[in-house]
Structures are given as structure tokens and as C-alpha cells.
Design an enzyme around this catalytic site. Structure first.
Site, PDB file in Angstrom:
ATOM      1  N   HIS A  39      62.131   7.887   6.928  1.00  0.00           N
ATOM      2  CA  HIS A  39      62.093   9.113   7.753  1.00  0.00           C
ATOM      3  C   HIS A  39      61.221  10.181   7.079  1.00  0.00           C
ATOM      4  CE1 HIS A  39      65.807   7.558   9.768  1.00  0.00           C
ATOM      5  NE2 HIS A  39      66.016   7.069   8.569  1.00  0.00           N
ATOM      6  N   SER A  79      35.610  21.171   3.551  1.00  0.00           N
ATOM      7  CA  SER A  79      35.681  22.037   4.716  1.00  0.00           C
ATOM      8  C   SER A  79      34.547  23.039   4.639  1.00  0.00           C
ATOM      9  CB  SER A  79      37.025  22.786   4.728  1.00  0.00           C
ATOM     10  OG  SER A  79      36.940  23.976   5.492  1.00  0.00           O
TER      11      SER A  79
END
Lengths: 476, 476, 476, 476
Positions: C155, C285
Site C-alpha cells: 500500500h 527542469s
């Protein structure tokens, strides 16, 4: 035999327990709507002068409407291999004076397709209301957290700061687009109406001795009785399955939006920044008692994965309807439409429960902001340097080196990073900012305010009612 | 409340009525398998020396196995939000001396995944048997009609002759490929076994004080008790969802083959050459009493359309299982696996019914052969001309003109077509052939014989049993 | 006009630059294979006694094979609207003595389908080799890191410990399943062979005066010349599109495995535990110079998403092929097969580059292990308590409370957690373990060793060659 | 190396040859738009008072805009692994005084996403025009054939009569729905605008010293310069991929409609009632010279099958965009958007060519009407009997027996069928009708007139221009 000894779809048995959709989509509701459609047809035919339709017949039909013998129906269908004729025969036996005029002039799709239109309309109406509630809950959450600064993440990596509430606006906007698609479906949905076996209305022309105007009125009358304002001008035997495509597309787009939201929540829970609601007695893992898993968000993603495949079924069914009609659509629509609507319902219930109990773990959120602050401050340095006339490419390149070296080393302070003389002119300005994270979050607060006021609330407020304050409890 | 007042999936309520799969896929069967898996685990742990597992506990577990209180189970799950723990608690209350050792060392997937393996194995075994019967029926049909000459069709246009039985071999071969895929799945399917919370078997290492050999034996013992010969060496919390992909791929390939076959039947019924079975009391249309529709073949195509989309769900579920396990698979597998198996079952039942009652309308078949014969004879002329040394391109071009002019004019005899002197050398040979259609069908008979003897029968005969002579009756 | 002024598929222009597949899938290669197939057919027909096929014709065909005039070909196709006939005419002009016998007895699919078989075989062979290299790289990585303990995650939440190498075995096993599917496709792929217009081999029966044995030998001869050992016994005009389904299923299952692996890497990079290779001059970026994004893993996920949809196309194409053949397959196979193979190639190149430069950030990995250790130790406590005879459910419940309270409080030590007297009997044993994380990782090392030695290496070693040591460099 | 020695997508190389979309979707157009976006940004920043942006810089940028060195660009991207930065650097070298301010404040998506918006808008505009032409052609065909009675077909079996033109209205209505979906996309499409790295507009707030109003104006200015009236209020790094879902849904719905139409044409060609255009020199089959295949309609179905799968890619890409942005969308959007638009273009070209040359084979059409007339007359008998008060179920049942017996026997005349005394009262009325087929076609003419006048023409006329009279010629 106990019902547990027979397979049941989990959509009914687990995920939509207690939902009104289970009745709307039931055999019983379908049967009642079919009978009602036969009543409306008879009434309209009588109104327009067909003398073979008597008042007595109509009264009998109305009286017998609720009386359904399921085993008789099943036996009849087993014999005829035709569900509409089976219903027709059984209903006819219940109202002998109407037996001769039930379904007069009609083809099976008169009841099948028009009933589908009604069922879909009612289900969509219910779902829109639920979706508005979920949107309202996300709006509340966004309002509450619009100033809570958090590390933005692109590529799941730290990026320029944003706020928790602004991020929730991204979720709300995605859902809102689907909401508006579904709302548009609802408002533009067309009734199939009175069209006959191949869509030519020929049998009704025969009934009314070639009086086109009366046939047109018949179509309009039944459409109005069924509560629709729009109907198809052109059809084969069925309404065009493009209408199903539009419905399923709206549901699938909703599923995609819900999956994006819940995947975001799962990642944020993994990072310790957000918790979906975890109930008092809930068990995380049978083996690992310390676990707190985002199982609700995971379930939404799981359900959504199936819903997202439905457009394939809808599009191919549309594409494979041959000429005036083939039965390519029959069995698959019985599955696709009901399951698409139910799956949407299931996701909405879980999503509402999640948003109602969503907890921001503020200490972790701000800890992460502090950790990233030196790097974010470098982004400000880039802007200031450009403002001062330093070449943007050059500045980008030096800052990139500073930052990557710090990442490699780990735990480098902003002071250390900016120690190089290259930063002399901007150092003070950068330091000044670094203590006020909200300054790094740009226009998040305004964006949130504007979006909630101008886009979200005007769209959902017509759907919200008093009792919508109730919170959702999940069964499983 | 009557069950008709609640939505039910048509897979259970209409298309698989009475199928043993409904039990195999039921909550009850799952519950019994979970309990059996707990019993096997306890037995194996005891065999390998774990003293906390007592004989008494095992006996209690066996005695209580069949006693299931559904409302207690549902209440427990509502509280815990964890189905395995809910079952664990309820079972524990039934056998107090075992309560402490049920699930000892295990994680939820010990029962969930291993039970899925067993359910899938049993369902696949059932489906393989049914598929073998359908293949056997198609084989019989092919054998019976292998010499019945019919117009071949490419682009749905008349083409070189073939035979009805040879065409059925194309169907059988496509199905056989899917059958073998599913058979291979069955024979290669792996059990998940004893793996622990993240697949490391750590909890069992603790239980057995670090004795790796005992843990290995435990894994082997339980695998053998469950009737599997293969198990995964590597797993996270669950067995890899690649195994589900393999299953669903086999089912979807079957659906594609069934859809191709039934679309062929529908086109042939439209051309008047073949009739799917039409029952004594069956009604074709509520408006058009003269209709005889291939509604069974259409239903297969409709069901298949949905089944064909399942690999999307399986592949994306596989792709989205994160790290040692996320719950991305849970809800969607509850739908995908059951519905995939049931849909396959539904298609097989209808397909068998269709093939068992398939009627070749021989007069139409041979009428169409006669209509196309002149054009087919031209194809022979092309071959003879080439044999005689005429340039192939030139011959193709002249014959094309002859043929297209005749098509334009309509109803032109072979004599007329071949009147041009270009055909002088081959005219007699072509006329001689034109009276024996089977000569135009190449090796259809041999191909059919060879395929049935060498490929079809050896593959299916291990699956066929005496009682498989029974014919399928459809309920709806 | 510069080629940049016209749209090009990014598969060719960006992601597979320089790949041999670009040639294998080119018009030129197709043209050469078509011509070679015509040569093989002529040779075989001559061998079996067809006198109209002369030695001279065959020599001419061989000599002219490489001479291709593209503009002539395009003009011819524009005229005829039939690509095989266009090629036939153009090739005929190049070798006048062969013009009359090129394609003798054949239908278009003789060259189209058989060439596709050859192209697919060669492409699959290339991809298997590349896939083996990737598997070998993951194997190396697993071997190297099999003892490096890390927090397991279910999970996306911390769970029982595992090792980095064991986790890599989960990746390798998933890929290996796809590898074996593709390998099986390669070894079971069937040639279409010599079948004629509707699969009856009728034209060849005419050519060989009804001598079935010669036609059978012709089919075998050409199949052998093309290098195939298996061919279809039954076909319509084309080989069954089930074979394409099997190919595409294998590719899509590979895509799903690759996507799972790369999503794992992305999540681990987000958690700071793993870095995909980041090149010296790479820019993360344009706005945020400090960014180090897992853009290669993200690209794999992006490409895989498209590849995963291909089975829809393959299955529907299979399902919609009517009777002896419709052209439903033509345009879509030109896209689906080439793009499926290229996309697989693109993913393999990136995946290899990633695995070759994968960096475990060990300090973070062990920091996370330390943070979770108290909770993991509780799991051991659960086992010891059960061993000592404490009821499992009761122990689970108390431990759950201890753990959740600690999570809520944050930063609670193991000592604190175990301070309650409930833990008296097991406290010392738990403390003893907590200093040796590897003890918490169960059988990871053995599992890795066994999997690599027994499953991975035996499968891939036949494919590995010396030069496969070269690392992949990415262009974009 | 010749371009044929390298794989090319057939969308460019075959099906869209010469289409303006090839340029719109090219690298060159993208590059020019990126540069234009940088120019607009600089202009707007200057207008709003940013002094570091000089007039000289803007002039340089404008002058250098068209000068593109592709090999320099590729080399730069190979180094940086970042396409926007590569373009930024290369453009900067061309205009040294602008180098420092190109991209000022922006993130990659400023150029990428906004350029995508522009490219998509221009492509959609082109496609809407083409779609309007196709709709207009179908409208002309419907008008011309609205009174041509033909056998309606449900289940591909003869059913109540309709007209050729009414059937074409079913086609037009389905296409019109997709047209309106695409039109709505075009009119509601939003620009991404000026948003910064995580959508907060933070970098622009820094540039403008926290003046929100200026940042708002900057966003509006650039949006207006780009020719958009709507822009997103909320975004992460990119505009929400829900917008792509809406685009692709519209294209896929178009594909489904086109596939339905062309499958209808293929079935009607198989029945001899309709011919798609077949060109003078076109070859139907290399083996069967007499063939006239509906290969254009088949190609549309083939292309559409691929296009129909695109929503899977779009929906999953939407669902998997994480937080403020992951790169999940990058590679797949480069394929999905371009190929979706091109495939739509390809289908439109073929569809237009088909409709422009569609030939009704009236003799066959009316022959089929005559063959079915006795059965259709029975449907009238059913109506008359009901009018006369005979029970509908009873009448249906007797007529069904009459009809099925006649079908079984074959070639039974209406006289024979109605010989039973049951029909005494209605026999004359039925005979009277049987000579006027149009009477059996209900309201087809009115429906056609109304649909064309009220729905079709008002929708498409704004898009139609003079030059749209040109017919489409297909290359392959």
C-alpha cells in the site's frame, strides 16, 4: 439455497449496498416502467382518436400495473425467447380487455429503449446529486487549507511550493469537468419516442390512416408523458447508440479524475503528509498490526480501472449496430450501462467518505517545506538574477550545479549554498524570503478563492440540499 | 424484499443460470476454501513440529468448517474493514482452541490469493471441458459438410469456392488456439503458497527459528495439499498479476474467436445459406411476425464485446501493483476474474446450442454457387492461359474486363463470357469443369480430414466424456 | 522540403533512432521479401515440374531483385489501388521473361502475409535478444543487492523488511514471464504458406492437374525456403489473426511488467532510496534547476500505456475478419504490428539504460529501515507471543493499539513501545533481533540465489552474446 | 539513405499524403510556435513594465524566428535530455541580446502545453471543415434518395421498408453528433496560459514584485495574443489532461460513427444494393479478376478500429498524472494526439470519396423489395386486424405461423398467404397497398426533409465554402 452459495456481483453485494440505484436498475423497476409506457401509449392513442383503445382497457392496465408474477414471466420468456413478448403476454392475461391493444403499433424497442432512457435519466440525476456533494466537500477542504503551504511535486519530486487547498482545486476542477459532462448529458439526453420497427413510424401511419400530423403528435405526447423535452428525430429501431457513448464517456472521465485524486492521496499518505480516514476498529493488515493503509483510496483506483474501460464497449457497440438495428447491443448494454452507473456510485460513496475524513498532517507538511526551502530559494535566486540582468541560461546552469552538489552531499543549508560570490547581489533578498513560505506559493490563495467562487459553487449549488450534510459511512 | 427489486448482474440472472460456476465463484465456496487453507496450514505446521498447533485445534477447525453465519460475518467486516480478519475472528469463535493459531504466520493473501488460485483452477477446468464439447460439435459439423460446396467470400463478396465444412475448420482452428492457450494456462498455473507479508517468508522463519529447510517444506506441503504441482518461487505479498493477465488473455482470445464465428453465421443467415436454431415457440419480432433473427449469434457477439475489453483491466492492474503490493488489484479482480469466467461460460453455452442446431440451407447454397460459377470459371481460365504460356498480367487484365462487363450487365452466361477468341485454347477445358463444383474447391476435403484427425481430435479427446452428448437448452 | 516540416512518428524519429527494427519494418525490406517470396515460389514450382517456369525467368528475377524504383511503384499503386499488383507489374517490367509467371497461382496474401511472418519473426528475434540483456542486467543488480535490507512496502506504506535484490527479483520474474511468452510465440509461430485465394489451394490444384501430393510438397518447400518449420494447415485467404493476438498479448504483457518496474523506481526515487541514471549535462527542469527527475522511468510508463492498449486492436481485428477474409485487418495491421514492435524496442532501450545506471542510495535506505524497526519488531513480538501460546487475535489487537498510538505520537522508541507488561516474556528476544535487520528479511538471499540460478539464467543464457556488454546510450 | 529503407508510419506515408495536418503536426511548426510563444511572453512582460526585456531583444527574436538548424537542435537535446532547454539554448545563440530573457519566468510547459493548445485548435478547425463537407455530401445523397424505397434490415434480416435516403439520415445523425462534440471541444477549449512550474504563478509574482493584478494581466495578454478567449483558472504544471480526454472522446465517437456507416455499406454491397466507387483501373483481387471489393469502406473500418482505442490512452494518462505533474503524459501524448488527429483525417478523406461516388443499384433494391412485400403486407394485416378489434397477440401468433410456413416453403405469393379465412376482412385493403411500396415506408420522406432542414444544414452551413465542391481523389 442461501444467496451466498451463488455468485453475486460485488457492485451490488459490497460496494453499492443500500444505494437507490439498485432499485432503479432492477427488473422490477424495468417491468413497471414498461407497463407504464404501455399505459402512456394507450392513453395517447386514445386521445388521438383510436377507438379500439377503450377507457376500460386503460383502467385495467393501470390497476394491474403493480401485480407481477416473476415465475410466470420467466416461464413465458423461456418459451418465447423474447422478453418483451413475454411481458406483453403476461400483462395481457392480467388485463383481458387491454390484451388486444397493449403495445399497439409498437416494436419491442418502444418499451426497451424508452425505459432505458428513463432509467438512465433517473440514475444520472441521482449521481449528479452525489457528485455535487463530493465537489462541495472538496471545496470545503480547499477553503480550509488554501493557505497551508506544502511542497509542490512534479515527477513526484519536490518542486516549487504550493498550498494544500490549491492542490485540492486541481482535484475539484478535474471532477467538475466530468460533472459538467454528465450534467450536459442529462440536459441533452433524448427520448427515443414512437418510431416503429425500422424507425419509419409506418405502423402508426397505418393506425392513423396516413395522418402524419397525428403520428407526430403521438410521438410528442408520449415523450411529454415520460417527462422528456427532447427526442430523436431520426432513428432505426433503437435510439442511436451514440447517446450511450456520450453517457459512458462522461462516467469514464469521472473515473479517471477520481483515480488521479486518490493516487495523489496515496502518494501523500506514503510521504506522511495526508491521511485518509481510518476508523476506530479498522485493521490495516492481518500480519502487520502497525499498518495504516490508504485502502479506501486504493479501492477507488481499483474500481476506476474497470470503469475506464467501458468506453471501449460503448464505442464498439455503437460501431457494430448494423443498418436499422442488430442485436449487437442487447446483452452488452444490460451489463455496460448498469455496471457503469453502479461503479460510478460506488466510487462516489468512497470518495465522499475519504474527503469527509481527510487529515492534513501539518507537522510533516511543514517539515518537508523546511527541507526543500534552500532549493526553492535557489529558484527565487534565479528570478532575481534575471531581474538584475544576468543571462538566464548562465544563471540556470550555475544554480543547477549548486543544487545538485548540495543534493549529493545532503543536509546543506541555504547559507552554505549561497556562499559563492555569484550570489552576492541577491543573497539578502533570498534570505529575507526564506522565512515566509507562503510567499513562495505564488497566487494559491487567490486562485483558490476565485475558482471556488466563480466556477465550483455556481455549478453545484443548484444540486445541494439540506440533508446533504450527512456523512457517508462505508460498509466494507 | 423480492430479489427482482434489486439489481442483479445478468451474467448470473440470465446467461449462466444453473451453471456450476455460480457456486464455484460464490462467497460460500470462497469461505470454505479459506477455512480449508487454514486447516492445511495448521496441519502442515503441526507436521513440521510447531507444538502450539494441537491436534484438538485441527479437529475443531474441521468440525466447524461448514458452519457459516453470514450476518455475523458481515457485521464483523463492517467493523474491521478487513474481510480476512473478519473471517478469522468469526471462525475463531467457532473453534476456541484453534482461535490462537488460525492464520499462524500468515498474511491475508495466504487465504485470498491461494483461494483465488483454487477457484480459477476449478473454473478453468470446467470451461475447458465445455470448450472441448463445442469444438467436438464443430468438428462433427465440419465432417458432415466437408464436401458441400459453397461460394467462398472475401470482402463479403463472392470468391473462389470452398466447402461448408472447410469453413467450419477455420472456426474450429481459431477456437482451438484459444482452447490451447487456456489449457496451457491450466497446466502452468502456479500456486502462491506460503510467502508472508512481503514475500520474504520472514514470519515463518521466526516460527521455525530460522530453519530455511522447514519453511521450504512448509511451502511445498501446503502447495501439495491444495493439489498444485507448481508454485511461485518469488512473490511480493501476492502472486504476480502477470498470471491473471495470462488467464484473461486466453479468455479474450476465445471471445474474439467466438465473435468471428457468430458474425460469419449472421452474415450467412442474411444471405440465406445457414440458419442458427430457431425454436418452435420462439418469436422473432414483436412487430414483424415473419422474422427469423439470428439472435443467439448476435448475443454471442454482444457478450464477446465486453469480454474482449478485459485484458485492459488485467494489464493495467498488473502494471499498477506497486512494490511489494498495493491494493490496486483488490476490487477490480473481484469483478474481472469472476465476470471473465462467467462471460466465457455464457458464450460457450450459446455457441454449443447454435452449433448443435445449425442448418445448412443447401438449396440456397447451391443456387449461389451456380450464380457465381461463370466468374469462378474465369479464374480457371486464368490458370490455363498461364499454363499455356500467356503472360499472367495480360490474362488477368483481359479477364478482369470480361468479368466486370458481365457484372455490369448482369445475368451473363459462361458461354457468352468466353465467346472472345482470346479464350479459344482454354474454352473447352473450362466448360468441362464448370459442371463439377467440387473441382473448384481445391483441397477442402483433404484439409478438413487432416485437420480433424491431426489437430482437433487429439487436442480435445482427453476432455470428452460419455455424458457430453447432452444438448444445451437455453433459458432466455 | 525538409523532413522536419512533415509530421513523423516519434517512435521512429525519437525513441528508436538507430534501431535495426526501422529497417526490418521498412518498405524496402518488405519489397525485397516480396520479391524473394516470388523467387522461392517460382523455384519451387519449377522443381515440382511446372514447365512454364523457366530457369531464365528465375535468373532474371534474382538479378533484378535489388533494383527498386519507388516513384514508379507509387504511380502504379495510385492507378491500381492494389499494392501487390503494383509491385507485380513493376517487377514484371524489370524481368520480362518472368513477367508471365511472377505470382503464378498465388493471391496477394501469398506475399503480404508470408512477408509479415518473416518480418515479425526477425523483429521478435531481435527483441528477444534485447530483452535477455535487460533481464541479465536486472539479474546482476539483484545479485549485487540481495543482502541490502530495505523497508518492504505494501500500500506504499512501510511493511516487513525485504532486500533490494529480492525486490529486483519480483521485477525480473514479471519480465521473465513476458520474455517466455514472446519466446513461445517465436518458437510456435506458423508460416501462412501456399493457400490460394480462399485457402483451398485450388489454383495450385489446377496448376498441378489435381495432384494433391505435389501441392502439399509445394507448400512444404516454400515454407522451408522461408526458414519456417511450422505452417498453418487451415486458412482462409490470410493466416488467422489469432496469431497476431498472441504476438500483441506478449508485447502488452511486457509493457505492463516494464511499467510496474518503472513505477516502482519512480516511487523509490521519490522516497530517496533509488536513483535512475542522471547524465552529466542533463537538465531536470527549465524552471527549477535543482530538480533530478526520473524522466526515463516516466517515459517507459508513458510508452507502455500506449502499448498496453494494443490487444484491443488485435482482438477486435481477429473478431471482425469475416468469412474467408475481409480487409478489416489491412490498414490497422500496418499500424499495430509495426508500432507494437517499435514501442517494445523503445521501452527495452530505456529500461536497459535505467538498470545499467541504477544507484541505491544506501544511507537513506538504511535510515528508513531504522525508522521502521520498532514497528517491525512488533511483528516479531506477535510471532513470539503466539509461539508462547498467547491467542493470536488478542496479541494482534494489543500490538495494533501499541503501534497506532506510537504512530500518532511520532518518534517512539522500541523500548517505550514494549514497556507494557504484556510484552515481558518476549521483550528480550525482540531487542536481540532489532540490531540485525537482515534477520527481519526472511529468506530474501536464498530466494534471490535460487531464482537467479534456477529460473532466470537458464532462460536467458542462450540469448546472451559477447558484445552484449555494451551499454545503451539514449539520444533524447 | 533512401527514406523507404526506414520505417515510416502509414498515417503519414499512405493515408494522409498531402494533408495540411502533416505540417501542422510537424517539428517545424512546433518550433515556430514555441518561438512565437517566447516572443509573445517577452512582449507582454515588456508591456507590463519588466525593464530587463528590451525592444532590441524582441526584434532579434522576431528576426531569428524562422532560422532553424536541426542538427544543432538534435545535438543540444542529446546533451541536455530536455527538449525545451535545447530549443531555448539554440534560439538564445541566434539572438544574443534576448538570450537572457527568453523563457523568463516560464517553465517548459509554457511552450509545450500552449503550443499543443494551438496545434490542436488549428487541427480541429481543419477537421471540422472536412467533417462538414462529408456531412454535406451525405445530406445530398439523402435528399436524392429519400423516396427510394428499400428493404429495412434488422438483425441483417429483411424488416419493414424504409428508404435509402432515410437510412442515410441515420448515418448523418450519428456523424452529426460527433461533429457537434468536436465543435463543442473547439469552442470550449482552454489555453493553459502563464502558470509557472507548479501552477502557482509564483515565478511571475517574483518578477512583478508580488503584484497579482499584473500577473493576471500577463496571463490574459498572452492568452489573447495566442487567439484564445478561454483559459484555465487552475492548473498544475500542465493544463489538465481532462481536456485531452474530451478531444479524444470526440474523435473516437466519430470513428465509431464512420465504422457503422462503412459496415452498412459493406453489407449492402454484399447484398448487391449499393456500390462504393470503384475506379477505372482499380484491381479487385490479384487472384480473382472478377472481384469488386468495398475496400475503401473496409479501410475506414480498419482505421477506425485503432482510433476507437485512443480513449483508453487518454483516460489512463489523465488518471496517472500525479500531483502537480508527472511525465506520464509526455511520450504518449506525442503519439496519441497526432495519431488521433491524423487517423480522423484519413477516415474523413476516404469517407468523402466513398459518399461522392456511392451508387444505388436500384434494380436490385426494388427486386428485394418485391421479394419481401408479401411478408411486409402481413405486417399491415396485423395492424388492420387490430384496428378491427382482433386481439393483437392472437393476430401476431397466426400471422407468425403463416409467415414462417411460407419462408420454409419459399416463393409463396401474397395471395396464397392470405387465402385463409382469418384474413377475409382485411385481404382487400392489404392487396390495395401491396402495389405502392412507398406507402410501406411510413414517414421516411418527411423525416428526411425535417432532419436535413432543421438539424443538418443549420449545423454545417457555417463551415461550408465555395471551394468545398472539389471531390477527393485517393492515392492508395
Amino acid at each position: 439455497m442461501e444467496s451466498e452459495a451463488k455468485w453475486e456481483s460485488v457492485l451490488g453485494a459490497r460496494y453499492c449496498r443500500g444505494s437507490p440505484l439498485l432499485y432503479i436498475l432492477s427488473e422490477k423497476n424495468k417491468t413497471l416502467i414498461w407497463r407504464q409506457l404501455w399505459i402512456w401509449l394507450a392513453e395517447a392513442e386514445k386521445e388521438l382518436g383510436l377507438t379500439q383503445v377503450t377507457e376500460e382497457a386503460i383502467i385495467e392496465m393501470k390497476n394491474a400495473k403493480e401485480s407481477i408474477d416473476w415465475s410466470e414471466l420467466r416461464a413465458e420468456e423461456r418459451k418465447l425467447k423474447h422478453d418483451v413478448m413475454a411481458h406483453n403476454h403476461v400483462y395481457g392475461r392480467l388485463c383481458p380487455s387491454a390484451a388486444g391493444i397493449i403495445h399497439l403499433g409498437a416494436t419491442s424497442c418502444y418499451v426497451q429503449d424508452n425505459a432505458d432512457c428513463i432509467v438512465i435519466r433517473d440514475a444520472v440525476h441521482y449521481l449528479l446529486n452525489r457528485m455535487a456533494i463530493v465537489l462541495s466537500r472538496i471545496g470545503d477542504f480547499a477553503e480550509k487549507t488554501k493557505s497551508e503551504v506544502t511542497v509542490g511535486r512534479t515527477h513526484y519530486q519536490a518542486a516549487s511550493l504550493t498550498t494544500v487547498g490549491k492542490r485540492a482545486c486541481i482535484w475539484a476542477q478535474d471532477l467538475l469537468i466530468s460533472f459538467k459532462e454528465l450534467e450536459r448529458f442529462g440536459s441533452e439526453q433524448r427520448f427515443r419516442g414512437i418510431k416503429g420497427a425500422t424507425g419509419t413510424q409506418d405502423s402508426f401511419m397505418t393506425l392513423f390512416d396516413g395522418d402524419e400530423e397525428k403520428v407526430e403528435r403521438l410521438d410528442n405526447l408520449v415523450t411529454a408523458k415520460a417527462g422528456f423535452t427532447r427526442r430523436f428525430a431520426i432513428s432505426g429501431q433503437t435510439y442511436t447508440r451514440q447517446q450511450d457513448v456520450l453517457l459512458v464517456n462522461a462516467l469514464a472521465s469521472f473515473a479517471a479524475a477520481a483515480k488521479k485524486i486518490c493516487m495523489d492521496i496515496r502518494v501523500l499518505q506514503a510521504m506522511g503528509e495526508l491521511w485518509e480516514p481510518f476508523e476506530e476498529s479498522q485493521i490495516g493488515s492481518s500480519a502487520m498490526p502497525y499498518k495504516k493503509n490508504p485502502m479506501k483510496s486504493e479501492r477507488v483506483c481499483s474500481l476506476a480501472r474497470q470503469l475506464i474501460t467501458l468506453p471501449q464497449t460503448a464505442l464498439n457497440t455503437m460501431a457494430e449496430q448494423g443498418l436499422e438495428r442488430t442485436l449487437d447491443d442487447s446483452a452488452v448494454r444490460r451489463m455496460m450501462i448498469a455496471e457503469g452507473l453502479l461503479n460510478t456510485n460506488a466510487i462516489l460513496l468512497i470518495l465522499q467518505n475519504i474527503v469527509e475524513g481527510l487529515t492534513v498532517r501539518s507537522s510533516n507538511v511543514s517539515k518537508h517545506v523546511q527541507e526543500e526551502m534552500p532549493f526553492l530559494a535557489l529558484e527565487k535566486a534565479l528570478m532575481y538574477l534575471c531581474q538584475d540582468g544576468v543571462d538566464r541560461q548562465k544563471a540556470h546552469s550555475i544554480i543547477r550545479t549548486t543544487a545538485l552538489e548540495a543534493k549529493e552531499k545532503g543536509n546543506v543549508s541555504l547559507e552554505e549554498m549561497l556562499s559563492h560570490s555569484f550570489y552576492d547581489e541577491v543573497r539578502d533578498r533570498v534570505f529575507a524570503l526564506a522565512s515566509t513560505p507562503l510567499v513562495f506559493a505564488g497566487r494559491c490563495v487567490t486562485q483558490t478563492d476565485t475558482f471556488l467562487a466563480n466556477e465550483l459553487l455556481p455549478s453545484i449549488s443548484p444540486y445541494l440540499k439540506k440533508k446533504d450534510d450527512e456523512k457517508v459511512q462505508l460498509d466494507v
